[in-house]
Scaffold this active site. Structure first.
Site: not given
Ligand code: AP5
Length: 217
Positions: A127, A88, A13, A162
């Protein structure tokens, strides 16, 4: 134009919204980025959100609804926006509908980015994100590595991992994603839903997104 992205953790996304934002010259409003910024700044919303984010749970609806009520009225949203990660839950979606009706900015398209669950974990664990908050570029150590290890190609910022991109928290985020699934029939009923295969190269995914966005502009 008002566009909204749905999809599980790691579906792409953020990656696709950044490209679409540059292409359409519309702001990319990522709920995750806004919440991380609020946590970093130590705002009241950030303080409420932190413990939920750390364990991969959904942050309470009212925190998100208040945050987006303010953000969508900022001047850069006048010509439209791209929503990533909000809403969400069904209460969030209903609040967004009311807000968009007030602002006279109806949704054009809801992109549901779908990727096989087995691939998501590798995407999330590999990531790396640019630590420069005005950049936020997204990389992957295998699928999209930076030219120079740990350095952002765009702004030379340092890349970071993250805090919630761990195997344990990833599983909790997948559990929390269950609460998002009722949004698929919700937006299908409104006639806005377009499902895109996110298990293709980023260029191919982007081309598919552009097609549906242009048809429903
Ligand atoms: P958030 O930051 O939104 O996390 P998420 O939804 O789990 O989504 P991700 O950011 O993990 O994935 P993405 O789909 O953006 O993938 P990306 O493009 O980075 O939310 C974080 C937390 O905030 C939540 O857990 C919750 O606590 C809270 N929160 C947020 N919104 C909320 C809400 N509305 N209500 C309540 N709580 C909320 O890609 C992933 C990786 O894959 C990258 O490394 C990328 O380079 C790579 N990649 C991308 N595309 C491809 C491709 N096509 N092929 C190969 N690799 C690819």
């Amino acid at each position: 134009m008002q566009i909204l992205f749905l999809g599980p953790p790691g579906a792409g996304k953020g990656t696709q919204c950044q490209r679409l934002s540059a292409h359409l010259k519309l702001p990319h409003l990522s709920s995750g980025d806004l919440l991380r910024e609020a946590v970093a700044k130590g705002t009241e919303a950030g303080a409420k959100a932190k413990s939920f984010m750390d364990k991969g749970a959904l942050v309470p609806d009212e925190v998100l609804i208040n945050m987006f009520r303010d953000r969508l009225q900022e001047s850069d949203c006048a010509k439209g926006f791209i929503l990533d990660g909000f809403p969400r839950t069904v209460p969030q979606a209903e609040a967004l509908d009311a807000l968009l009706a007030d602002l006279k900015k109806p949704l054009n398209t809801v992109v549901d980015l779908q990727v096989d669950e087995a691939l998501l974990k590798e995407r999330v664990l590999g990531r790396r994100t640019c630590g420069n908050k005005t950049c936020n570029a997204v990389y992957h150590i295998k699928f999209n590595p930076p030219k120079k290890e740990n350095i952002c190609d765009l702004c030379a910022g340092e890349l970071t991992q993250r805090k919630d991109d761990t195997p344990e928290v990833f599983l909790k985020r997948m559990d929390a994603y269950e609460a998002t699934k009722p949004l698929v029939p919700y937006y299908k009923k409104q006639g806005h839903l377009r499902t895109i295969d996110g298990d293709q190269t980023p260029d191919k995914v982007f081309a598919d997104i552009l097609k549906v966005v242009q048809v429903h502009a």
